[in-house]
Design a protein around this motif. Sequence first.
Motif, PDB file in Angstrom:
ATOM      1  N   SER A  40       7.801   7.042  -4.978  1.00 44.19           N
ATOM      2  CA  SER A  40       8.163   7.990  -6.058  1.00 44.19           C
ATOM      3  C   SER A  40       7.096   7.885  -7.138  1.00 44.19           C
ATOM      4  O   SER A  40       7.191   7.111  -8.085  1.00 44.19           O
ATOM      5  CB  SER A  40       9.548   7.654  -6.620  1.00 44.19           C
ATOM      6  N   PRO A  41       6.038   8.660  -6.939  1.00 39.50           N
ATOM      7  CA  PRO A  41       4.875   8.545  -7.832  1.00 39.50           C
ATOM      8  C   PRO A  41       5.210   8.957  -9.269  1.00 39.50           C
ATOM      9  O   PRO A  41       5.956   9.911  -9.486  1.00 39.50           O
ATOM     10  CB  PRO A  41       3.850   9.484  -7.204  1.00 39.50           C
ATOM     11  N   GLU A  86      -1.251   3.299 -11.588  1.00 34.87           N
ATOM     12  CA  GLU A  86      -0.284   2.179 -11.662  1.00 34.87           C
ATOM     13  C   GLU A  86       0.704   2.260 -10.492  1.00 34.87           C
ATOM     14  O   GLU A  86       1.007   1.265  -9.833  1.00 34.87           O
ATOM     15  CB  GLU A  86       0.487   2.264 -12.980  1.00 34.87           C
ATOM     16  N   THR A  87       1.154   3.498 -10.189  1.00 33.57           N
ATOM     17  CA  THR A  87       2.121   3.644  -9.078  1.00 33.57           C
ATOM     18  C   THR A  87       1.465   3.183  -7.785  1.00 33.57           C
ATOM     19  O   THR A  87       2.062   2.435  -6.999  1.00 33.57           O
ATOM     20  CB  THR A  87       2.516   5.132  -8.899  1.00 33.57           C
ATOM     21  N   LEU A  88       0.220   3.595  -7.591  1.00 34.80           N
ATOM     22  CA  LEU A  88      -0.480   3.212  -6.346  1.00 34.80           C
ATOM     23  C   LEU A  88      -0.590   1.693  -6.288  1.00 34.80           C
ATOM     24  O   LEU A  88      -0.253   1.063  -5.271  1.00 34.80           O
ATOM     25  CB  LEU A  88      -1.869   3.858  -6.318  1.00 34.80           C
ATOM     26  N   GLU A  89      -1.009   1.099  -7.421  1.00 33.40           N
ATOM     27  CA  GLU A  89      -1.145  -0.367  -7.495  1.00 33.40           C
ATOM     28  C   GLU A  89       0.187  -1.018  -7.119  1.00 33.40           C
ATOM     29  O   GLU A  89       0.256  -1.895  -6.266  1.00 33.40           O
ATOM     30  CB  GLU A  89      -1.538  -0.749  -8.950  1.00 33.40           C
ATOM     31  N   ASP A 103       2.286  -3.152  -1.941  1.00 32.74           N
ATOM     32  CA  ASP A 103       3.254  -3.840  -1.073  1.00 32.74           C
ATOM     33  C   ASP A 103       4.503  -2.976  -1.024  1.00 32.74           C
ATOM     34  O   ASP A 103       5.200  -2.818  -2.017  1.00 32.74           O
ATOM     35  CB  ASP A 103       3.608  -5.227  -1.637  1.00 32.74           C
ATOM     36  N   HIS A 104       4.816  -2.398   0.140  1.00 32.24           N
ATOM     37  CA  HIS A 104       5.933  -1.448   0.243  1.00 32.24           C
ATOM     38  C   HIS A 104       7.281  -2.154   0.056  1.00 32.24           C
ATOM     39  O   HIS A 104       8.288  -1.518  -0.176  1.00 32.24           O
ATOM     40  CB  HIS A 104       5.971  -0.817   1.642  1.00 32.24           C
TER      41      HIS A 104
END
Length: 347
Positions: A221-222, A229-232, A236-237
């Motif tokens: 949920s970007p 920051e969301t990608l960072e 780890d999923h």
Amino acid sequence: MFYAAKDPDGNDVFPIGPGGYESRWRFDRKGYERLVAEGYIFWKKRPRGDSEEWWPYVKTYLEGQTKRPSPLWDDLAGSKKASIDLRDLLGDSVFSNPKPADLIERILQILPESQKDFLVVDFFGGSGTTAHSVMALNAKDNGSRRFVVVQLPELLNPENKDQKFAADFCSKLGKPRNLAEITKERLRRVGKKLREANPMFAGDLGFRVFKLASSNIQAWSPDRNNLAETLEASVDHLKTDRTESDILFELLLKLGLDLTVPIEKKSIAGQDVHSIGAGTLIVCLSKIIAAKEVEALALGIAEWHKAQAPSGESTVVFRDSAFADDVAKTNLTAILQQHGLENVRSL
Ligand SMILES: C[S@@+](CC[C@H](N)C(=O)[O-])C[C@H]1O[C@@H](n2cnc3c(N)ncnc32)[C@H](O)[C@@H]1O
């Protein structure tokens, strides 16, 4: 249940009632054909109006004769005894109106003698009487019945006079004050008591506890204003507040494996590795697998897998974010595949 049965003269006989109305046989066609094949059906002429007709009957033998359970179970103790038994076991009146364990045991015994490995589900577990009865019956007749008991973790308030005993009981155990803790503690004590009373019984008197929760895998949920920051955060999923066993059991569910399969844990190349169902599924959820550990880890897993020799294909699962880079992950996968572990996945 309405079909023609062939009489000894080869004619079709339908289940027509004495008044001429269409009725039904007691068995469906498959059941009837099995009874014929096993020699349980015999034909006899019976009066019909002014004449006679062939009619099929089922043979019953005294040996292995089962009788319909009597509807009157006046030999069983009632709820009062059930409350006393529970108080004796838990040392306090922590649950009002438990069902008598003997009653549940009697219900379980209505099933054919041969079946001692069925699964019993109780959606309203309460103090856990159903599970208690399953364990007690298994210890009695060497059965391997299993149970799924569902109980809400209903909170227990020590200020509430009806819940005070139960709430204090949980506090004394150092457990959260909720009803499910009473259920669990009862089953622990029952298992221990049955083990002591039945030293020859080798069956399982344990249980696993699960709680419903959202998936351990973070949904994507970007935050469009903060994509970096969301990608960072989603490298780890797996949710950071979850334990290895949380993730492990979600994997079992997702792979359709039974939640009671045996799980072994071993340290290989300094990493905790789980083997589920004797090597059917091998899982390493370590957060960091350094490139230099890859070979030892892969060879160690391959060796353990070989020793367990599971039938059928095995799956090996890692945490995707554990690898420093794709090279490390590819190397590990390649070594495992060289040893016949084709199905390597990462979470
Ligand atoms: C009548 S008691 C069962 C007593 C149980 N047979 C015994 O012998 O101890 C019903 C239990 O179901 C639980 N319960 C009610 N609704 C529930 C739900 N939706 N899911 C799980 N448990 C529930 C209640 O907390 C209560 O403990």
